[in-house]
Design an enzyme around this catalytic site. Structure first.
Site, PDB file in Angstrom:
ATOM      1  N   ARG A   1      -1.413 100.382  26.528  1.00 60.10           N
ATOM      2  CA  ARG A   1      -0.780 100.072  26.187  1.00 60.10           C
ATOM      3  C   ARG A   1       0.380 100.495  26.154  1.00 60.10           C
ATOM      4  NH1 ARG A   1       1.395  95.813  27.217  1.00 60.10           N
ATOM      5  NH2 ARG A   1      -1.160  94.875  27.964  1.00 60.10           N
TER       6      ARG A   1
ATOM      7  N   LYS B   1      23.683  98.234  22.459  1.00 56.73           N
ATOM      8  CA  LYS B   1      22.742  97.081  21.433  1.00 56.73           C
ATOM      9  C   LYS B   1      21.507  97.178  22.040  1.00 56.73           C
ATOM     10  CE  LYS B   1      26.980  93.636  21.178  1.00 56.73           C
ATOM     11  NZ  LYS B   1      26.734  92.405  21.015  1.00 56.73           N
TER      12      LYS B   1
ATOM     13  N   LYS C   1      36.981  99.222  17.772  1.00 60.19           N
ATOM     14  CA  LYS C   1      36.332  98.000  17.829  1.00 60.19           C
ATOM     15  C   LYS C   1      37.642  96.963  16.688  1.00 60.19           C
ATOM     16  CE  LYS C   1      32.211  97.269  18.317  1.00 60.19           C
ATOM     17  NZ  LYS C   1      31.877  96.799  18.798  1.00 60.19           N
TER      18      LYS C   1
ATOM     19  N   GLU D   1      39.316  97.732  22.612  1.00 61.30           N
ATOM     20  CA  GLU D   1      38.821  96.320  21.723  1.00 61.30           C
ATOM     21  C   GLU D   1      39.940  96.042  21.878  1.00 61.30           C
ATOM     22  OE1 GLU D   1      36.090  95.016  20.027  1.00 61.30           O
ATOM     23  OE2 GLU D   1      34.397  95.889  21.148  1.00 61.30           O
TER      24      GLU D   1
ATOM     25  N   ASP E   1      37.442  91.349  24.894  1.00 59.58           N
ATOM     26  CA  ASP E   1      36.450  91.110  23.989  1.00 59.58           C
ATOM     27  C   ASP E   1      36.407  89.615  23.640  1.00 59.58           C
ATOM     28  OD1 ASP E   1      34.235  91.874  23.304  1.00 59.58           O
ATOM     29  OD2 ASP E   1      35.164  91.649  21.047  1.00 59.58           O
TER      30      ASP E   1
END
Length: 275
Positions: free
Chosen positions: A91, A128, A160, A188, A209
């Site tokens: 697994r 992310k 940001k 951004e 953005d």
């Protein structure tokens, strides 16, 4: 270099006190097994699986390599060794192989859609990812033909909205450039005014953005009229998926970053069979 300590920790998480089902049911002996694809995919994670199997004494023969596009039914690995080791590792290895191949497959598909419209635009990932999986997620993006973006907060400046809430765009760019001359400065922006201000202050990369395509077009035109278009890398981000990425490929940017590549992973279907 593989993060082998992480690989061992993944296995230890799954087998803290032994695989009690295998220990109870099966006498240990040498067996043959195979890992195969059950769907079409771009492979990623083969190197990690081979290292884990071989670390625990299982011989592994590779039939399909990382980065290779394969079809359902393709044999990926042949295994020979302790049945206890193979079943205990099953697994952990399939999870890595399935997740990484899913990311590589999605990246390759997005890059193909983009290239059909604009062959100079690169698809990129984001940060992310799940804690502990960033190395593997970003490696999978590379194997799928994409750009992994920053590996960490230490790699490059990315100003940001949370930074811009505390100081103006131009001042933020100037402070970043004064802090280090060895790191790229990306900013951004959410409107034309901030895009021009970032470029005038010396930003290397401007990220549009959560803007509309028409707003991005207007901002690019404003940058071009001031002589900045060839001096900055332009990136678009925010809510971009496989369903709408081609729309963004028609905008004159250099990079399309997609958080969905790693925050909404669809695992590739892989299996392990005892022969």
């Amino acid at each position: 270099m593989l993060p082998t300590d992480q690989l061992l920790s993944f296995f230890a998480e799954d087998v803290p006190f032994g695989d009690i089902t295998t220990l109870a049911l099966v006498e240990d002996k040498v067996v043959a097994a195979r890992v195969e694809a059950r769907s079409d995919m771009v492979l990623a994670g083969v190197e990690e699986c081979v290292w884990l199997f071989e670390h625990f004494g299982v011989g592994a023969t590779v039939h399909a390599d990382d980065g290779e596009k394969i079809s359902a039914g393709t044999k990926i690995l042949s295994l020979a060794g302790s049945v206890h080791a193979i079943l205990s590792l099953e697994r952990t290895c399939l999870n890595l192989l399935g997740r990484m191949s899913g990311i590589a497959t999605a990246t390759a598909a997005a890059q193909m859609l983009v290239a059909a419209v604009n062959d100079h635009v690169k698809v990129a990932g984001t940060r992310k990812t799940a804690p502990g999986l960033r190395y593997f997620d970003k490696k999978a993006i590379r194997l799928g033909g994409g750009e992994p973006h920053r590996d960490s907060l230490s790699d490059a400046f990315l100003i940001k909205d949370t930074h811009r809430a505390l100081l103006p765009v131009a001042e933020a760019v100037r402070r970043a450039k004064a802090y280090s001359v060895y790191h790229k400065v990306e900013c951004e922006v959410e409107n034309l005014i901030d895009a021009v201000a970032a470029a005038e202050a010396g930003a290397d990369i401007i990220m549009f953005d959560n803007m509309t395509p028409s707003a991005v077009h207007g901002s690019i035109a404003a940058l071009a009229s001031r002589g900045f278009r060839e001096r900055v890398v332009l990136e678009v981000s925010g809510g971009i998926t496989a369903e709408n990425v081609q729309k963004w490929a028609g905008v004159d940017v250099d990079v399309i970053s997609m958080g969905s590549l790693t925050h909404s992973v669809k695992y590739a279907d892989v299996s392990l069979e005892i022969e």
